[in-house]
Write a protein that holds these residues in place. Structure first.
Motif, PDB file in Angstrom:
ATOM      1  N   THR A  90      46.769  69.499  21.831  1.00  0.00           N
ATOM      2  CA  THR A  90      48.223  69.342  21.955  1.00  0.00           C
ATOM      3  C   THR A  90      48.890  69.505  20.592  1.00  0.00           C
ATOM      4  N   ILE A  91      49.975  70.267  20.576  1.00  0.00           N
ATOM      5  CA  ILE A  91      50.693  70.554  19.333  1.00  0.00           C
ATOM      6  C   ILE A  91      52.016  69.795  19.306  1.00  0.00           C
ATOM      7  N   LEU A  92      52.241  69.112  18.197  1.00  0.00           N
ATOM      8  CA  LEU A  92      53.490  68.392  17.974  1.00  0.00           C
ATOM      9  C   LEU A  92      54.437  69.292  17.195  1.00  0.00           C
ATOM     10  N   CYS A  93      55.662  69.419  17.653  1.00  0.00           N
ATOM     11  CA  CYS A  93      56.641  70.257  16.965  1.00  0.00           C
ATOM     12  C   CYS A  93      58.043  69.710  17.227  1.00  0.00           C
ATOM     13  N   ILE A  94      59.003  70.239  16.514  1.00  0.00           N
ATOM     14  CA  ILE A  94      60.372  69.769  16.652  1.00  0.00           C
ATOM     15  C   ILE A  94      61.313  70.964  16.773  1.00  0.00           C
ATOM     16  N   ARG A  95      62.195  70.902  17.730  1.00  0.00           N
ATOM     17  CA  ARG A  95      63.143  71.996  17.956  1.00  0.00           C
ATOM     18  C   ARG A  95      64.142  72.098  16.813  1.00  0.00           C
ATOM     19  N   ARG A  96      64.594  73.312  16.578  1.00  0.00           N
ATOM     20  CA  ARG A  96      65.716  73.514  15.667  1.00  0.00           C
ATOM     21  C   ARG A  96      66.976  72.929  16.296  1.00  0.00           C
ATOM     22  N   ILE A  97      68.021  72.782  15.499  1.00  0.00           N
ATOM     23  CA  ILE A  97      69.311  72.381  16.046  1.00  0.00           C
ATOM     24  C   ILE A  97      69.763  73.451  17.029  1.00  0.00           C
ATOM     25  N   SER A  98      70.258  73.033  18.179  1.00  0.00           N
ATOM     26  CA  SER A  98      70.694  73.973  19.204  1.00  0.00           C
ATOM     27  C   SER A  98      71.775  74.893  18.674  1.00  0.00           C
ATOM     28  N   THR A  99      71.718  76.146  19.090  1.00  0.00           N
ATOM     29  CA  THR A  99      72.756  77.107  18.720  1.00  0.00           C
ATOM     30  C   THR A  99      74.093  76.755  19.374  1.00  0.00           C
ATOM     31  N   LEU A 100      74.059  75.833  20.335  1.00  0.00           N
ATOM     32  CA  LEU A 100      75.278  75.391  21.013  1.00  0.00           C
ATOM     33  C   LEU A 100      75.828  74.107  20.398  1.00  0.00           C
ATOM     34  N   LYS A 101      75.430  73.796  19.150  1.00  0.00           N
ATOM     35  CA  LYS A 101      75.807  72.533  18.534  1.00  0.00           C
ATOM     36  C   LYS A 101      77.316  72.377  18.398  1.00  0.00           C
ATOM     37  N   HIS A 102      78.044  73.500  18.288  1.00  0.00           N
ATOM     38  CA  HIS A 102      79.489  73.410  18.117  1.00  0.00           C
ATOM     39  C   HIS A 102      80.171  72.812  19.337  1.00  0.00           C
ATOM     40  N   LEU A 103      79.493  72.847  20.483  1.00  0.00           N
ATOM     41  CA  LEU A 103      80.086  72.278  21.690  1.00  0.00           C
ATOM     42  C   LEU A 103      80.137  70.757  21.621  1.00  0.00           C
ATOM     43  N   LYS A 104      79.232  70.138  20.873  1.00  0.00           N
ATOM     44  CA  LYS A 104      79.185  68.689  20.746  1.00  0.00           C
ATOM     45  C   LYS A 104      79.725  68.204  19.407  1.00  0.00           C
ATOM     46  N   GLY A 105      80.005  69.129  18.506  1.00  0.00           N
ATOM     47  CA  GLY A 105      80.441  68.763  17.175  1.00  0.00           C
ATOM     48  C   GLY A 105      79.302  68.939  16.194  1.00  0.00           C
ATOM     49  N   ALA A 106      79.485  69.826  15.206  1.00  0.00           N
ATOM     50  CA  ALA A 106      78.403  70.180  14.292  1.00  0.00           C
ATOM     51  C   ALA A 106      77.902  68.980  13.489  1.00  0.00           C
ATOM     52  N   LYS A 107      78.824  68.194  12.934  1.00  0.00           N
ATOM     53  CA  LYS A 107      78.411  67.065  12.094  1.00  0.00           C
ATOM     54  C   LYS A 107      77.628  66.031  12.892  1.00  0.00           C
ATOM     55  N   LYS A 108      78.107  65.729  14.083  1.00  0.00           N
ATOM     56  CA  LYS A 108      77.431  64.744  14.931  1.00  0.00           C
ATOM     57  C   LYS A 108      76.044  65.243  15.315  1.00  0.00           C
ATOM     58  N   THR A 109      75.936  66.512  15.647  1.00  0.00           N
ATOM     59  CA  THR A 109      74.651  67.087  16.045  1.00  0.00           C
ATOM     60  C   THR A 109      73.672  67.104  14.879  1.00  0.00           C
ATOM     61  N   GLU A 110      74.161  67.450  13.683  1.00  0.00           N
ATOM     62  CA  GLU A 110      73.303  67.485  12.501  1.00  0.00           C
ATOM     63  C   GLU A 110      72.780  66.086  12.162  1.00  0.00           C
ATOM     64  N   LYS A 111      73.625  65.073  12.296  1.00  0.00           N
ATOM     65  CA  LYS A 111      73.199  63.693  12.048  1.00  0.00           C
ATOM     66  C   LYS A 111      72.143  63.270  13.071  1.00  0.00           C
ATOM     67  N   HIS A 112      72.377  63.641  14.313  1.00  0.00           N
ATOM     68  CA  HIS A 112      71.441  63.308  15.385  1.00  0.00           C
ATOM     69  C   HIS A 112      70.097  63.986  15.152  1.00  0.00           C
TER      70      HIS A 112
END
Length: 242
Positions: A203-225
């Motif tokens: 099993t491989i552990l990995c982490i997704r990049r920030i979604s390309t749709l981050k602007h829909l939720k607010g870039a700063k909030k998404t980056e902090k999350h």
């Protein structure tokens, strides 16, 4: 002498019932639509209120995708293990980690299972693939536990954060699978916790990049999350069982 009062009482109930029926029929005739709309609105409000009150407020969302069907108890163990090394992101005093598990088999795994007598529903397999791709593109799950087959069908550019961006170029962990993945079983975290140690050893552990749709939720909030997920990822990989 006793029968007349009883008959009068019965007749009174019948008369009252008749009057109520007439009133209700009249009311229903004039206010049927309004009553139905009001009833639906009240029921909807009650359902929404119950859902809001009972909805789990998770700090983190994770995903397993691979050939293993997780037992309910194993899922609980995995959530507890992640909660043990995670911070209380939403500050409610309770660390909760959601786990979405998706059964996805490679063609070789399907063939081997079929030789053993397993029967696969093609529509179900397509649904699970669709669900996985939706999660990778814009889902809630950010930290992922994947089989090599599932991991390798996602490109680095659209999928996972490079380890160099998490740990630094000179501090890539020895448990690294490649530029973006960690072999979970080579970490102390993967060897220590119940449920986690029951996952397939590859099993491989990995982490997704920030979604390309981050602007829909607010870039700063998404980056902090997302930064909170990166910290959890580091905590998993750097965990030591002292």
């Amino acid at each position: 002498m006793d029968e007349k009062p009883q008959n009068d009482k019965v007749e009174g109930f019948v008369e009252a019932d008749s009057k109520f029926k007439k009133w209700f029929d009249n009311f229903w005739y004039h206010y049927k639509a309004q009553t139905i709309i009001a009833g639906v609105a009240i029921i909807t409000a009650i359902i929404c209120s119950v859902q809001m009150l009972t909805k789990d407020n998770f700090d983190y969302y994770t995903m397993y995708a691979g050939p293993q069907i997780l037992a309910v108890q194993d899922g609980v163990y995995i959530q507890r293990a992640l909660s043990a090394v995670a911070d209380d992101y939403n500050g409610d005093g309770d660390v909760k980690v959601a786990l979405n598990d998706i059964v996805m088999l490679s063609p070789d795994e399907v063939a081997a299972a079929q030789e053993s007598g397993a029967v696969f529903d093609a529509q179900f397999q397509q649904q699970t693939k669709t669900e996985f791709y939706q999660q990778i593109i814009a889902g809630d799950a950010v930290i992922c536990f994947l089989s090599p087959y599932v991991y390798n069908i996602v490109s680095e550019e659209s999928g996972f954060l490079p380890l160099a961006e998490i740990f630094g170029v000179d501090d890539i962990p020895e448990s690294a699978y490649d530029d973006c993945g960690i072999v979970l079983s080579k970490t102390e975290f993967g060897q220590t916790f119940n449920g986690i140690d029951d996952l397939p050893p590859d099993t491989i552990l990995c982490i997704r990049r920030i979604s390309t749709l981050k602007h829909l939720k607010g870039a700063k909030k998404t980056e902090k999350h997302h930064a909170a997920y990166v910290e959890l990822f580091r905590a998993i990989v750097n965990y030591t069982n002292n």
